[in-house]
Design a protein around this motif. Structure first.
Motif, short mmCIF file in Angstrom:
data_model
loop_
_atom_site.label_atom_id
_atom_site.label_comp_id
_atom_site.label_asym_id
_atom_site.label_seq_id
_atom_site.Cartn_x
_atom_site.Cartn_y
_atom_site.Cartn_z
N ASP A 148 -48.47 11.39 -28.68
CA ASP A 148 -48.58 12.83 -28.47
C ASP A 148 -47.94 13.64 -29.59
OD1 ASP A 148 -45.85 12.66 -28.00
OD2 ASP A 148 -45.95 13.23 -25.88
N GLY A 149 -47.39 12.95 -30.60
CA GLY A 149 -46.85 13.64 -31.77
C GLY A 149 -45.52 14.31 -31.57
N GLN A 150 -44.89 14.14 -30.41
CA GLN A 150 -43.61 14.77 -30.12
C GLN A 150 -42.46 13.84 -30.48
OE1 GLN A 150 -43.33 17.89 -28.99
NE2 GLN A 150 -45.45 18.33 -28.46
N LEU A 151 -41.25 14.41 -30.50
CA LEU A 151 -40.05 13.63 -30.80
C LEU A 151 -39.40 13.17 -29.50
CD1 LEU A 151 -38.40 15.75 -33.65
CD2 LEU A 151 -39.74 13.65 -33.88
N GLY A 208 -50.17 9.29 -22.08
CA GLY A 208 -50.16 10.16 -20.92
C GLY A 208 -49.69 11.55 -21.32
N THR A 209 -49.29 12.33 -20.34
CA THR A 209 -48.83 13.70 -20.58
C THR A 209 -47.40 13.83 -20.11
OG1 THR A 209 -51.08 14.53 -20.22
CG2 THR A 209 -49.27 16.14 -20.15
N PHE A 210 -46.46 13.95 -21.04
CA PHE A 210 -45.06 14.11 -20.66
C PHE A 210 -44.91 15.47 -19.99
CE2 PHE A 210 -40.50 14.59 -21.11
CZ PHE A 210 -40.05 13.29 -20.96
N PRO A 211 -44.22 15.53 -18.85
CA PRO A 211 -44.19 16.77 -18.08
C PRO A 211 -43.27 17.83 -18.68
CG PRO A 211 -42.78 15.14 -17.04
CD PRO A 211 -43.48 14.44 -18.18
N ASP A 212 -43.53 19.06 -18.26
CA ASP A 212 -42.61 20.15 -18.52
C ASP A 212 -41.39 19.94 -17.62
OD1 ASP A 212 -41.21 22.54 -18.73
OD2 ASP A 212 -42.95 23.83 -18.34
N LEU A 213 -40.22 19.79 -18.20
CA LEU A 213 -39.02 19.49 -17.42
C LEU A 213 -38.33 20.73 -16.86
CD1 LEU A 213 -37.46 16.56 -19.51
CD2 LEU A 213 -39.15 16.48 -17.65
N THR A 214 -38.94 21.89 -17.04
CA THR A 214 -38.39 23.12 -16.46
C THR A 214 -38.51 23.07 -14.94
OG1 THR A 214 -39.18 24.33 -18.40
CG2 THR A 214 -38.51 25.64 -16.48
N ARG A 222 -44.30 -3.27 -30.70
CA ARG A 222 -44.68 -4.02 -29.51
C ARG A 222 -44.53 -3.22 -28.22
NH1 ARG A 222 -47.14 -7.19 -32.53
NH2 ARG A 222 -46.26 -9.18 -33.21
N ALA A 223 -43.85 -2.07 -28.24
CA ALA A 223 -43.54 -1.35 -27.00
C ALA A 223 -44.07 0.08 -27.05
CB ALA A 223 -42.03 -1.33 -26.75
N ALA A 224 -44.48 0.56 -25.89
CA ALA A 224 -44.92 1.94 -25.72
C ALA A 224 -44.52 2.40 -24.33
CB ALA A 224 -46.43 2.05 -25.91
N PHE A 225 -44.58 3.71 -24.10
CA PHE A 225 -44.29 4.27 -22.78
C PHE A 225 -45.51 5.03 -22.26
CE2 PHE A 225 -39.90 3.61 -24.08
CZ PHE A 225 -39.30 3.23 -22.89
N ILE A 226 -45.74 4.92 -20.94
CA ILE A 226 -46.72 5.74 -20.24
C ILE A 226 -45.92 6.79 -19.48
CG2 ILE A 226 -48.71 5.75 -18.72
CD1 ILE A 226 -48.92 3.79 -21.10
N SER A 227 -46.13 8.04 -19.80
CA SER A 227 -45.29 9.09 -19.22
C SER A 227 -45.90 9.67 -17.94
CB SER A 227 -45.06 10.22 -20.24
OG SER A 227 -46.28 10.81 -20.63
N ASN A 228 -45.00 10.04 -17.04
CA ASN A 228 -45.33 10.71 -15.78
C ASN A 228 -46.45 10.00 -15.02
OD1 ASN A 228 -44.85 12.66 -13.84
ND2 ASN A 228 -46.26 14.14 -14.74
N VAL A 229 -46.25 8.72 -14.76
CA VAL A 229 -47.22 7.92 -14.02
C VAL A 229 -46.71 7.72 -12.60
CG1 VAL A 229 -46.17 5.75 -14.84
CG2 VAL A 229 -48.53 5.74 -14.05
#
Length: 481
Positions: free
Chosen positions: A99-102, A409-415, A127-134
């Motif tokens: 997603d190009g974010q830090l 995936g789509t990392f959520p807005d943490l607000t 070798r590793a990745a994360f799937i966000s907000n699953v």
């Protein structure tokens, strides 16, 4: 590290599933035999293993994977309050696309940082990745739909037992007859792919629902090998297990006039012999070249060392398709979150990193995918000392087939109170379904599109199984079937 605390949490998290009575051992023996089917002529020629590490209790994954850019980290810090990790304390993750974010990973996770950024500093070996907000979903859900209850929601959200079942069944609306999605995959694949009566679903963490099929089930072992009546790893000639074995042998080797008794005795005898065959293969395997990848005294690492051996033994065991279940309990951090999670992540990180390095050393990295699962995510807002039960979470996927170094995936807005928050203390609404995560791994594993709905009944709500594209896209090009 508070080893007594970690050991206690380990016991609480696992004692209910890992301790096998004599009855459950017999059940395992019978299932071991009954799971076998003759392999079809169109069996695959390659070997593939799917590994699940289940983090019982609900891992706080928003302190595992954290935004690192100034704007989003400021929101994270405001929302998490006294539980926020400082941006300079995070281990930097350097995305290659995604997603190009830090992002940063928890400071306890140096091994996963290297697997994400590239083994040995080589960006080609990510070798590793994360799937966000699953999370568990029956169909996509918006905040307005959640609040109005206008679409079906998973049963008993925020309940440990229900959400564990739903991650393992992938049927959040509930089932009349429980079976797990790895078990249903085995129903489809085992008779075609495997040439032996040993079940393709092997658990290192006791009985679980994930590996229970309608015609197949799990084979429960320990990190020392198969559970047998023989005590073949016990050197004392008068050890009680050896004495009991003589009695068991005497019973099952008798001839019985009653056909049911005779069939039961023969089935039990053959099942025990299969377990002894498994144990002999396991004990004979020389693991000296990989043992050093696993930190000394790390009991989670010992599970993964045994898993690496079982993967290396696939050909000898006749398993071209294989699933492995491991678990690590004690992640229900309503209190003591910062200290306890840091200690536990050290164990998890060492075990996962050691496992992946061992697979690379054995040249098995391209035939294994490992993923993390947990009951649910945790609330973004602190309860003062920890966090409470929530919904969406971040999950790890790891292995040679994974296009690592990316957040998917789509990392959520943490607000707090954002459109991603149910409105109850920062419970994120999943934007990626567990079905999408599982379907992508199952495409790699070889489950045909025609059988995908049998394995994942809700998949049509998230993904067209006839599509040439992938539901999430974390697999390397050309790695799936």
């Amino acid at each position: 590290m508070n080893t007594s605390l970690v050991s206690r949490r380990r016991f609480i998290g696992q004692s209910g599933c890992a301790a096998l009575s004599g009855v459950s051992m017999m059940n395992t023996l019978l299932n071991l035999k009954l799971a076998g089917n003759a392999a079809a002529q169109d069996a695959p020629t390659d070997y593939r293993t799917l590994v699940c590490i289940f983090l019982h209790g609900g891992n706080d994954s928003y302190n595992w994977l954290v935004p690192r850019d100034s704007g989003r980290h400021a929101i994270y810090s405001t929302t998490r309050g006294n539980l926020a990790l400082g941006v300079n304390d995070l281990r930097a993750l350097n995305q290659d696309g995604g997603d190009g974010q830090l992002y940063g990973i928890h400071p306890s996770c140096s091994g996963l940082q290297e697997l994400f950024n590239g083994l040995g500093g080589d960006g080609a070996l990510r070798r590793a990745a994360f799937i966000s907000n699953v999370g568990t979903l029956i169909q996509p859900v918006t905040k307005a739909e959640y609040l109005a209850e206008t679409v079906p929601l998973p049963r008993a959200l925020y309940s440990h037992s229900d959400q564990i079942d739903q991650w393992q069944t992938s049927v959040p609306q509930g089932m009349t007859q429980l079976s797990g999605w790895a078990g249903r995959a085995a129903d489809v694949l085992h008779g075609v792919a495997n040439a032996n009566s040993i079940s393709m679903n092997i658990s290192l963490a006791g009985n679980n629902l994930w590996q229970v099929g309608n015609s197949t089930t799990q084979f429960v072992v320990t990190d020392r090998g198969a559970l047998t009546f023989t005590g073949s790893d016990i050197s004392e000639a008068q050890h009680p297990m050896r004495l009991k074995n003589a009695a068991h042998r005497s019973i099952i080797e008798q001839s019985y006039a009653n056909l049911i008794q005779q069939s039961f005795a023969q089935l039990t005898k053959e099942s025990i012999e299969l377990q002894e065959f498994f144990l002999q293969q396991f004990n004979d395997y020389d693991d000296s070249s990989i043992r050093g990848f696993f930190p000394a005294g790390n009991w989670v690492g010992q599970q993964f060392l045994a898993a690496a051996k079982m993967i290396a033994l696939r050909q000898a065991l006749g398993l071209k398709r294989q699933t492995l279940f491991l678990s690590f309990g004690g992640w229900d951090h309503h209190g003591e979150l910062l200290e306890t999670q840091a200690e536990m992540l050290v164990l998890l990180d060492g075990a996962l990193a050691g496992f992946q390095r061992a697979l690379d050393h054995l040249a098995l990295q391209d035939s294994v995918i490992t993923y993390s699962a947990s009951d649910f995510g945790r609330t973004l807002r602190s309860n003062g000392r920890g966090t409470d039960h929530a919904w969406g979470a971040n999950a790890l996927v790891m292995g040679g087939p994974v296009q690592g170094g990316r957040i998917y995936g789509t990392f959520p807005d943490l607000t707090l109170e954002s459109s991603d928050d149910t409105g109850y203390g920062g419970r994120t609404i999943p934007t990626t379904s567990v079905d999408s995560l599982f379907a992508e791994m199952l495409r790699w594993f070889g489950v045909p599109a025609s059988d995908m709905a049998q394995v994942l009944p809700n998949i049509g709500n998230f993904y067209n199984v006839q599509s040439s594209s992938l539901p999430i896209g974390f697999l390397r090009a050309g790695s799936w079937i």
